[in-house]
Design a protein around this motif. Structure first.
Motif, PDB file in Angstrom:
ATOM      1  N   GLN A 200      -5.879 -11.220   6.763  1.00 42.67           N
ATOM      2  CA  GLN A 200      -5.776  -9.800   7.091  1.00 42.67           C
ATOM      3  C   GLN A 200      -7.142  -9.111   7.026  1.00 42.67           C
ATOM      4  OE1 GLN A 200      -3.726 -11.599   5.315  1.00 42.67           O
ATOM      5  NE2 GLN A 200      -1.595 -10.924   5.457  1.00 42.67           N
ATOM      6  N   GLN A 201      -7.969  -9.486   6.033  1.00 44.30           N
ATOM      7  CA  GLN A 201      -9.288  -8.878   5.916  1.00 44.30           C
ATOM      8  C   GLN A 201     -10.176  -9.247   7.099  1.00 44.30           C
ATOM      9  OE1 GLN A 201     -10.440  -6.683   3.237  1.00 44.30           O
ATOM     10  NE2 GLN A 201     -11.690  -6.323   5.069  1.00 44.30           N
TER      11      GLN A 201
ATOM     12  N   VAL B  65     -10.051   8.073  19.137  1.00 50.67           N
ATOM     13  CA  VAL B  65      -9.520   7.761  17.808  1.00 50.67           C
ATOM     14  C   VAL B  65     -10.509   8.279  16.779  1.00 50.67           C
ATOM     15  CG1 VAL B  65      -8.822   5.949  16.205  1.00 50.67           C
ATOM     16  CG2 VAL B  65      -8.254   5.750  18.634  1.00 50.67           C
ATOM     17  N   THR B  66     -10.093   9.255  15.991  1.00 50.00           N
ATOM     18  CA  THR B  66     -11.015   9.912  15.070  1.00 50.00           C
ATOM     19  C   THR B  66     -10.890   9.438  13.629  1.00 50.00           C
ATOM     20  OG1 THR B  66      -9.417  11.718  14.844  1.00 50.00           O
ATOM     21  CG2 THR B  66     -11.160  11.992  16.488  1.00 50.00           C
ATOM     22  N   ALA B  67      -9.863   8.678  13.310  1.00 52.14           N
ATOM     23  CA  ALA B  67      -9.724   8.128  11.961  1.00 52.14           C
ATOM     24  C   ALA B  67      -8.769   6.951  12.002  1.00 52.14           C
ATOM     25  CB  ALA B  67      -9.216   9.188  10.981  1.00 52.14           C
ATOM     26  N   VAL B  68      -8.979   6.015  11.075  1.00 54.42           N
ATOM     27  CA  VAL B  68      -8.123   4.836  10.930  1.00 54.42           C
ATOM     28  C   VAL B  68      -7.839   4.657   9.442  1.00 54.42           C
ATOM     29  CG1 VAL B  68      -7.843   2.369  11.366  1.00 54.42           C
ATOM     30  CG2 VAL B  68      -9.225   3.764  12.931  1.00 54.42           C
ATOM     31  N   ALA B  69      -6.586   4.363   9.106  1.00 53.12           N
ATOM     32  CA  ALA B  69      -6.221   4.123   7.707  1.00 53.12           C
ATOM     33  C   ALA B  69      -5.190   3.014   7.634  1.00 53.12           C
ATOM     34  CB  ALA B  69      -5.687   5.398   7.063  1.00 53.12           C
ATOM     35  N   LEU B  70      -5.097   2.412   6.455  1.00 57.64           N
ATOM     36  CA  LEU B  70      -4.102   1.384   6.169  1.00 57.64           C
ATOM     37  C   LEU B  70      -2.889   2.004   5.496  1.00 57.64           C
ATOM     38  CD1 LEU B  70      -6.111  -1.624   4.693  1.00 57.64           C
ATOM     39  CD2 LEU B  70      -4.633  -1.708   6.706  1.00 57.64           C
ATOM     40  N   SER B  71      -1.709   1.506   5.882  1.00 59.91           N
ATOM     41  CA  SER B  71      -0.470   1.857   5.212  1.00 59.91           C
ATOM     42  C   SER B  71       0.171   0.566   4.707  1.00 59.91           C
ATOM     43  CB  SER B  71       0.455   2.593   6.191  1.00 59.91           C
ATOM     44  OG  SER B  71       1.652   2.980   5.562  1.00 59.91           O
ATOM     45  N   GLY B  72       1.388   0.664   4.219  1.00 63.63           N
ATOM     46  CA  GLY B  72       2.127  -0.531   3.822  1.00 63.63           C
ATOM     47  C   GLY B  72       1.553  -1.194   2.588  1.00 63.63           C
ATOM     48  N   SER B  73       1.852  -2.488   2.441  1.00 60.76           N
ATOM     49  CA  SER B  73       1.470  -3.204   1.227  1.00 60.76           C
ATOM     50  C   SER B  73      -0.039  -3.327   1.079  1.00 60.76           C
ATOM     51  CB  SER B  73       2.118  -4.591   1.206  1.00 60.76           C
ATOM     52  OG  SER B  73       1.691  -5.365   2.305  1.00 60.76           O
ATOM     53  N   LEU B  74      -0.788  -3.367   2.183  1.00 66.14           N
ATOM     54  CA  LEU B  74      -2.240  -3.452   2.070  1.00 66.14           C
ATOM     55  C   LEU B  74      -2.815  -2.184   1.448  1.00 66.14           C
ATOM     56  CD1 LEU B  74      -3.425  -5.180   5.382  1.00 66.14           C
ATOM     57  CD2 LEU B  74      -2.665  -6.205   3.247  1.00 66.14           C
ATOM     58  N   ALA B  75      -2.151  -1.060   1.662  1.00 70.68           N
ATOM     59  CA  ALA B  75      -2.615   0.200   1.082  1.00 70.68           C
ATOM     60  C   ALA B  75      -2.099   0.400  -0.332  1.00 70.68           C
ATOM     61  CB  ALA B  75      -2.178   1.374   1.958  1.00 70.68           C
ATOM     62  N   HIS B  76      -0.938  -0.179  -0.642  1.00 69.12           N
ATOM     63  CA  HIS B  76      -0.324   0.062  -1.938  1.00 69.12           C
ATOM     64  C   HIS B  76      -0.718  -0.964  -2.992  1.00 69.12           C
ATOM     65  CE1 HIS B  76       2.295   2.556   0.627  1.00 69.12           C
ATOM     66  NE2 HIS B  76       2.430   3.283  -0.457  1.00 69.12           N
ATOM     67  N   GLY B  77      -1.572  -1.913  -2.628  1.00 70.65           N
ATOM     68  CA  GLY B  77      -2.127  -2.807  -3.628  1.00 70.65           C
ATOM     69  C   GLY B  77      -1.295  -3.994  -4.000  1.00 70.65           C
ATOM     70  N   SER B  78      -0.297  -4.371  -3.187  1.00 74.67           N
ATOM     71  CA  SER B  78       0.516  -5.529  -3.529  1.00 74.67           C
ATOM     72  C   SER B  78       0.706  -6.466  -2.332  1.00 74.67           C
ATOM     73  CB  SER B  78       1.880  -5.068  -4.043  1.00 74.67           C
ATOM     74  OG  SER B  78       2.498  -4.199  -3.087  1.00 74.67           O
ATOM     75  N   PRO B  79      -0.355  -6.762  -1.559  1.00 77.98           N
ATOM     76  CA  PRO B  79      -0.192  -7.632  -0.393  1.00 77.98           C
ATOM     77  C   PRO B  79      -0.172  -9.108  -0.786  1.00 77.98           C
ATOM     78  CG  PRO B  79      -2.468  -6.979  -0.588  1.00 77.98           C
ATOM     79  CD  PRO B  79      -1.733  -6.269  -1.698  1.00 77.98           C
ATOM     80  N   ASP B  80       0.338  -9.920   0.135  1.00 81.43           N
ATOM     81  CA  ASP B  80       0.231 -11.362  -0.017  1.00 81.43           C
ATOM     82  C   ASP B  80      -0.099 -11.956   1.346  1.00 81.43           C
ATOM     83  OD1 ASP B  80       2.662 -11.558   1.463  1.00 81.43           O
ATOM     84  OD2 ASP B  80       3.840 -11.493  -0.387  1.00 81.43           O
ATOM     85  N   ALA B  81      -0.123 -13.269   1.432  1.00 83.06           N
ATOM     86  CA  ALA B  81      -0.538 -13.933   2.669  1.00 83.06           C
ATOM     87  C   ALA B  81       0.399 -13.648   3.832  1.00 83.06           C
ATOM     88  CB  ALA B  81      -0.629 -15.445   2.434  1.00 83.06           C
TER      89      ALA B  81
END
Length: 254
Positions: A6-7, A23-39
């Motif tokens: 993902q990185q 496109v003036t801004a980009v952000a992450l949502s979901g598990s990548l933003a909440h600190g609990s992602p996996d493979a």
């Protein structure tokens, strides 16, 4: 920590998105933003677009995404009530990536719950709209007994697939969010409920049934019992609807 695949995708794609002047801004949502992602985590990207250009960008979304990454397939998100969303598979290497295109004014509303990647400071300077409540217990109470009746009619007709779908909807729309809120977490259906609210997740097992009429009946009964136990105080209870729906459920089971 964001997993390697993902990185690498973000390192490759975010600069290409940033090069798009609309496109003036980009952000992450979901598990990548909440600190609990996996493979196996999806990549959830939220993009800000000037309000006056949003309609034009909405029309160009698939072409834009294809210019940023190797797009295998993509479709709009009406199935989850979000037409501004494009759900994609990209690769190789294969990844599920969601792109949500928001007008800047709406991006400013939600960016506090996201992980900014590009340009968010400029968008944050915009005055945000008034926030709507993320969880509405009255909304649930006003609908729950209609849904119970609906499931009971499917059970009575022998439409077990429909009854099982109703049980899944009750978990996703009612019981899962209630369990999350009880644990002090953001309501997101039944996502990660086993770790957020493990005791309530055990109780929720009673609402899962196989393709069997008696199992589905007991699961509907269990759904009603859990809702009554977890229903927050302060809601205006729809007592007449509750009485009618539960009586009909008992008749359908009998």
């Amino acid at each position: 920590m964001i997993p390697l695949r993902q990185q690498e995708f973000l390192d490759r794609v975010v600069p290409r998105i940033a090069a798009e002047e609309r496109v003036t801004a980009v952000a992450l949502s979901g598990s990548l933003a909440h600190g609990s992602p996996d493979a196996f985590s999806d990549v959830d990207l939220v993009l800000a677009v000037p309000d006056e250009q949003h309609a034009a960008v909405m029309a160009d979304r698939l072409a834009l995404i294809a210019s940023w990454t190797d797009l295998a397939v993509g479709f709009t998100g009406e199935h989850v009530g979000e037409p501004r969303l494009i759900v994609t598979l990209v690769g190789p290497p294969v990844l599920h990536v969601d792109f949500t295109f928001l007008p800047e004014s709406q991006f400013a509303r939600v960016v506090g719950r996201l992980h900014p990647l590009y340009g968010a400071d400029e968008v944050l300077a915009l005055p945000p709209p008034v926030l709507e409540p993320a969880f509405d217990a009255q909304w649930i109470e006003d609908r729950f007994w209609v849904w119970v009746h609906y499931g009971a009619t499917k059970l009575a007709r022998g439409e077990l697939f429909e009854a099982l779908d109703t049980l899944a909807a009750l978990r996703s729309l009612v019981l899962g969010p209630l369990a999350s809120v009880r644990a002090g977490a953001e309501p997101r259906g039944v996502r990660r409920l086993e770790s957020i609210a493990p005791e309530d997740a055990v109780a929720l097992r009673a609402t899962v049934a196989g393709y069997d009429r008696s199992e589905a009946a007991e699961a509907l009964r269990a759904s009603v019992a859990l809702y009554r136990r977890w229903r927050p105080s302060g809601v205006t209870q729809r007592a007449e609807a509750e009485e009618l729906a539960t009586a009909f459920l008992h008749e359908a089971i009998a």
